[in-house]
Design an enzyme around this catalytic site. Structure first.
Site, PDB file in Angstrom:
ATOM      1  N   ASP A  59       0.026  -7.446   5.297  1.00 36.15           N
ATOM      2  CA  ASP A  59      -1.179  -6.620   5.209  1.00 36.15           C
ATOM      3  C   ASP A  59      -2.239  -7.460   4.492  1.00 36.15           C
ATOM      4  O   ASP A  59      -2.108  -7.773   3.314  1.00 36.15           O
ATOM      5  CB  ASP A  59      -0.846  -5.334   4.430  1.00 36.15           C
ATOM      6  CG  ASP A  59      -2.017  -4.362   4.366  1.00 36.15           C
ATOM      7  OD1 ASP A  59      -3.176  -4.814   4.392  1.00 36.15           O
ATOM      8  OD2 ASP A  59      -1.766  -3.143   4.261  1.00 36.15           O
ATOM      9  N   TYR A 107       0.836  -1.205   0.000  1.00 36.39           N
ATOM     10  CA  TYR A 107       0.000   0.000   0.000  1.00 36.39           C
ATOM     11  C   TYR A 107       0.875   1.262   0.000  1.00 36.39           C
ATOM     12  O   TYR A 107       1.848   1.345   0.759  1.00 36.39           O
ATOM     13  CB  TYR A 107      -0.908  -0.032   1.232  1.00 36.39           C
ATOM     14  CG  TYR A 107      -1.778   1.174   1.372  1.00 36.39           C
ATOM     15  CD1 TYR A 107      -2.861   1.372   0.510  1.00 36.39           C
ATOM     16  CD2 TYR A 107      -1.528   2.136   2.334  1.00 36.39           C
ATOM     17  CE1 TYR A 107      -3.668   2.485   0.629  1.00 36.39           C
ATOM     18  CE2 TYR A 107      -2.330   3.255   2.471  1.00 36.39           C
ATOM     19  CZ  TYR A 107      -3.395   3.431   1.613  1.00 36.39           C
ATOM     20  OH  TYR A 107      -4.183   4.537   1.736  1.00 36.39           O
TER      21      TYR A 107
HETATM   22  C1  PLP Z   1      -6.398   1.567   2.667  1.00 37.13           C
HETATM   23  C2  PLP Z   1      -5.280   0.657   2.946  1.00 37.13           C
HETATM   24  C3  PLP Z   1      -4.391   0.903   3.992  1.00 37.13           C
HETATM   25  C4  PLP Z   1      -4.466   2.146   4.838  1.00 37.13           C
HETATM   26  O1  PLP Z   1      -5.625   2.173   5.588  1.00 37.13           O
HETATM   27  P1  PLP Z   1      -6.362   3.525   6.072  1.00 37.13           P
HETATM   28  O2  PLP Z   1      -7.517   2.990   6.835  1.00 37.13           O
HETATM   29  O3  PLP Z   1      -6.725   4.280   4.827  1.00 37.13           O
HETATM   30  O4  PLP Z   1      -5.393   4.282   6.894  1.00 37.13           O
HETATM   31  C5  PLP Z   1      -3.388  -0.022   4.239  1.00 37.13           C
HETATM   32  N1  PLP Z   1      -3.262  -1.127   3.477  1.00 37.13           N
HETATM   33  C6  PLP Z   1      -4.095  -1.396   2.453  1.00 37.13           C
HETATM   34  C7  PLP Z   1      -3.897  -2.625   1.646  1.00 37.13           C
HETATM   35  C8  PLP Z   1      -5.132  -0.517   2.147  1.00 37.13           C
HETATM   36  O5  PLP Z   1      -5.944  -0.775   1.116  1.00 37.13           O
END
Ligand code: PLP
Length: 384
Positions: free
Chosen positions: A177, A105
């Site tokens: 993630d 991200y």
């Molecule tokens: C949106 C996103 C984030 C960040 O999250 P927020 O809630 O916008 O701070 C991190 N990792 C991935 C894969 C995302 O899609």
């Protein structure tokens, strides 16, 4: 229990005090501690909750629910996905080295490449779809590998088992993630990962109405390290946002199933369209990472992307599509079309974007819960 049952029977389905079917929203900053000080109750245990940055019963419910869903030991909630990422990175020290997939991200990449770089946390970016690149990047001060699969916006697949094996051999922590897949489709801790992160803003919340983040650890010991940052850094969510995420999670399985079905349908039909060049989706038989993806996840998810044959066609699509919002974010009940070059990946220099394949013809779709035939008709008119 399987995930569908676990989403409902999550340990918090009935509030013991009120017998309510749900988690009470405890909107407070502090808790009365008088019992602890009463000399007649000497030896009383310190209260579980003393101040709401340190802990809150509503937050505890969400933290235990996500830990259970990810099959981890402990969960932690944060004010955003990026707060979960940056707080987790806060367990490392100046002089440590992190290996990160280059297409994690954008915000995660940025915090590593700017803020943490200033604080002396080194980072090497590698192609996450090539596990050998991780092995080559390992240095004596390497402490962790940061992965994300499928990647954004090109849905490249990282072989979690192969990467985890390389990392474990070198004694590194593995952070994944899991926002795109959710625990319904992929559980990295079961594959050997140490920390799983989520932007709960996306599929977990699921209704495009809350910003929130989560971290889950494989062990209590690692959990304590993250708790120290959660409490010390203080990037915690408010109880109302937490309550929305708890509510959203209950329907996660049915939403993922319905939204994936639409993504499968649209990705197949769009690639037959004369203005569409390539479609990127791990649900397509000829996706280069499909076999690996299928070995580590039980579904292809609801996000895909496609390239039009010209930049004009992409811009026209975004301006004319009616049933999809042209917006950032994903994972909501509403279909969202996003334009990475001008949105999520705008801060990457053009030459680097080109190298990564993020062109001005690329559109990312997060399939929502609308009727899939209506979406297809709308997408066609926007392309035509
Ligand atoms: C949106 C996103 C984030 C960040 O999250 P927020 O809630 O916008 O701070 C991190 N990792 C991935 C894969 C995302 O899609």
């Amino acid at each position: 229990m399987k995930q569908g049952t676990l989403l409902i029977h999550n340990g918090y389905e009935i509030d013991p005090a009120s017998k309510a079917l749900g988690v009470p929203l405890i909107q407070t900053s502090t808790f009365d501690q008088s019992a602890f000080f009463d000399p007649e109750k000497a030896g009383a245990k310190p209260p579980e909750f003393d101040y709401a940055r340190s802990g809150n019963p509503t937050r505890k419910a969400l933290e235990e629910i996500i830990a259970k869903l990810e099959n981890g030991a402990a969960g932690y909630a944060f004010g955003s996905g990026i707060a979960a990422v940056s707080s987790t990175l806060g367990i490392f020290s100046t002089g440590d080295h992190i290996i990160a997939a280059e297409d994690i991200y954008g915000g995660s990449y940025r915090i590593l490449n700017t803020f943490y770089k200033r604080w002396g946390l080194e980072m090497t970016a590698v192609d996450g779809s090539k596990p050998e690149e991780i092995r080559r990047a390992i240095k004596p001060n390497t402490k962790a590998v940061f992965l994300e699969t499928p990647s954004n916006p090109l849905l490249k697949i990282c072989d979690l088992k192969a990467c985890i094996a390389i990392a474990k051999e070198a004694g590194l922590l593995v952070i994944v993630d899991n926002t795109f897949m959710t625990p319904c489709l992929q559980r990295p801790i079961e594959l050997g990962a140490d920390i799983v992160l989520h932007s709960a803003t996306k599929f977990l919340g699921g209704h495009s109405d809350v910003i929130s983040g989560l971290a889950v650890t494989s062990t209590e010991e690692l959990g304590k390290r993250i708790y120290a940052v959660q409490n010390g850094f203080g990037a915690v969510p408010g109880p109302w946002d937490i309550w929305l995420v708890i509510r959203g999670i209950k329907t996660l399985k049915v939403r993922m199933e319905a939204q994936e079905e639409t993504a499968q349908f649209l990705s197949r039909r769009l690639r037959e369209h004369p203005r569409v060049d390539t479609v990127y989706y791990p649900g397509l038989e000829d996706h280069p990472g499909k076999a690996i993806h299928d070995s580590q996840a039980s579904g292809a998810g609801a996000v895909f992307s496609f390239k039009t044959k010209s930049a004009e066609a992409a811009l026209r699509f975004l301006g004319r599509v009616k049933l999809a919002a042209s917006a950032v974010s994903l994972g909501g009940v509403e279909t969202i079309a996003s334009y990475p070059v001008q949105m999520s990946h705008a801060s990457i220099p053009p030459a680097e974007r080109q190298r990564l394949g993020i062109t001005d013809t690329l559109i990312r779709i997060s399939a929502g819960l609308e009727d899939k035939e209506d979406l297809l008709e709308d997408f066609k008119q926007a392309l035509d």
